[in-house]
Design an enzyme around this catalytic site. Sequence first.
Site, PDB file in Angstrom:
ATOM      1  N   THR A   1      32.693  69.979  -0.159  1.00 23.62           N
ATOM      2  CA  THR A   1      33.880  69.991   0.686  1.00 23.62           C
ATOM      3  C   THR A   1      35.067  70.372  -0.186  1.00 23.62           C
ATOM      4  O   THR A   1      35.529  69.593  -1.010  1.00 23.62           O
ATOM      5  CB  THR A   1      34.121  68.619   1.330  1.00 23.62           C
ATOM      6  N   LYS A  16      34.235  70.855   8.764  1.00 20.74           N
ATOM      7  CA  LYS A  16      34.101  69.647   7.926  1.00 20.74           C
ATOM      8  C   LYS A  16      35.451  68.954   7.746  1.00 20.74           C
ATOM      9  O   LYS A  16      35.547  67.717   7.811  1.00 20.74           O
ATOM     10  CB  LYS A  16      33.514  70.013   6.567  1.00 20.74           C
ATOM     11  N   LYS A  19      40.929  62.988  -0.785  1.00 25.52           N
ATOM     12  CA  LYS A  19      40.904  64.422  -1.081  1.00 25.52           C
ATOM     13  C   LYS A  19      40.796  65.233   0.207  1.00 25.52           C
ATOM     14  O   LYS A  19      41.516  66.222   0.402  1.00 25.52           O
ATOM     15  CB  LYS A  19      39.718  64.732  -1.995  1.00 25.52           C
TER      16      LYS A  19
END
Length: 295
Positions: free
Chosen positions: A105, A180, A248
């Site tokens: 990711t 995602k 993040k």
Amino acid sequence: MNFSDQTKSSDMKTDHIGFIGLGNMGYPMAKNLERAGFPLAVYNRNIAKAKDFEHHTTVQSSIVELVQSNDVIFSMLTDDKAVLEVYGIILEQEIQGKLFVDMSTISRGASVALAAKLKERGASFLDAPVAGSTKPAADGTLIIMVGGEQADLERARPYLEKMGKSIKHLGENGKGIAAKLAINYFLSIIYQGLAETILFSDKLGIGRSDMLEIINDSASGSGATKVKTPLLIAEDYKPAFALDLMLKDIRLAQQAGANYPLIGTLLDTYQKAQGNGLGQQDVIGIIESIKQFSI
């Protein structure tokens, strides 16, 4: 199934498979490829994490060796920095005809730029991040979100099917990452809401087991709430998905355009939790940081 019982890899596919990154997610994902009997090689910066692969799988000592000897290469790494470092080495190699599948990711911009660079060198690229944490990774029941060419997906499909229960092709390069970031934005909201709800019910004298049973048996329950229930009851936040990684991803979502009313609150809450030393705990450990507001 024992390895001796499996179909010989030469009868399954001619591609040789490489896997880079054996962290909390990468390790069980690569193990599922190994169990399937594919001709597999793995690389991890910390070679000790590859020890359990030595009996059935080739353990490579460098990225260069892994890329040179394999046709389809998967990567599962932490963030933009790690991915760009690894692919910086890859782009210096002869890679024509190879397929790279990054399941990390990272930012959408970095992923799309990487796809373009690899294609310039005659290679193919899929961004294929996953929904699910360590248990679905071990069980091979991840949801895999894919961006890239259909033909490349079909080449990767036999391997992806061993890692996930569902493969969603969403369009061109960058669309897998986009999905995602969206799903993790939603999960960050769920986990903060779940933590606040449990603290509120604690304050009102409702036992956690009772409250979580009500949540999970009602319309407000979900797979996300159910998987975090044992952690909340035990107040033990061993990471399935670390809080640092969620923070993040919230930042990446903001960079990608998630400028909605909750984004500021999410960033503030998760950043405070990280500042309180909870970054390496499971994401639902955020409850320990939010707890200070209810004292």
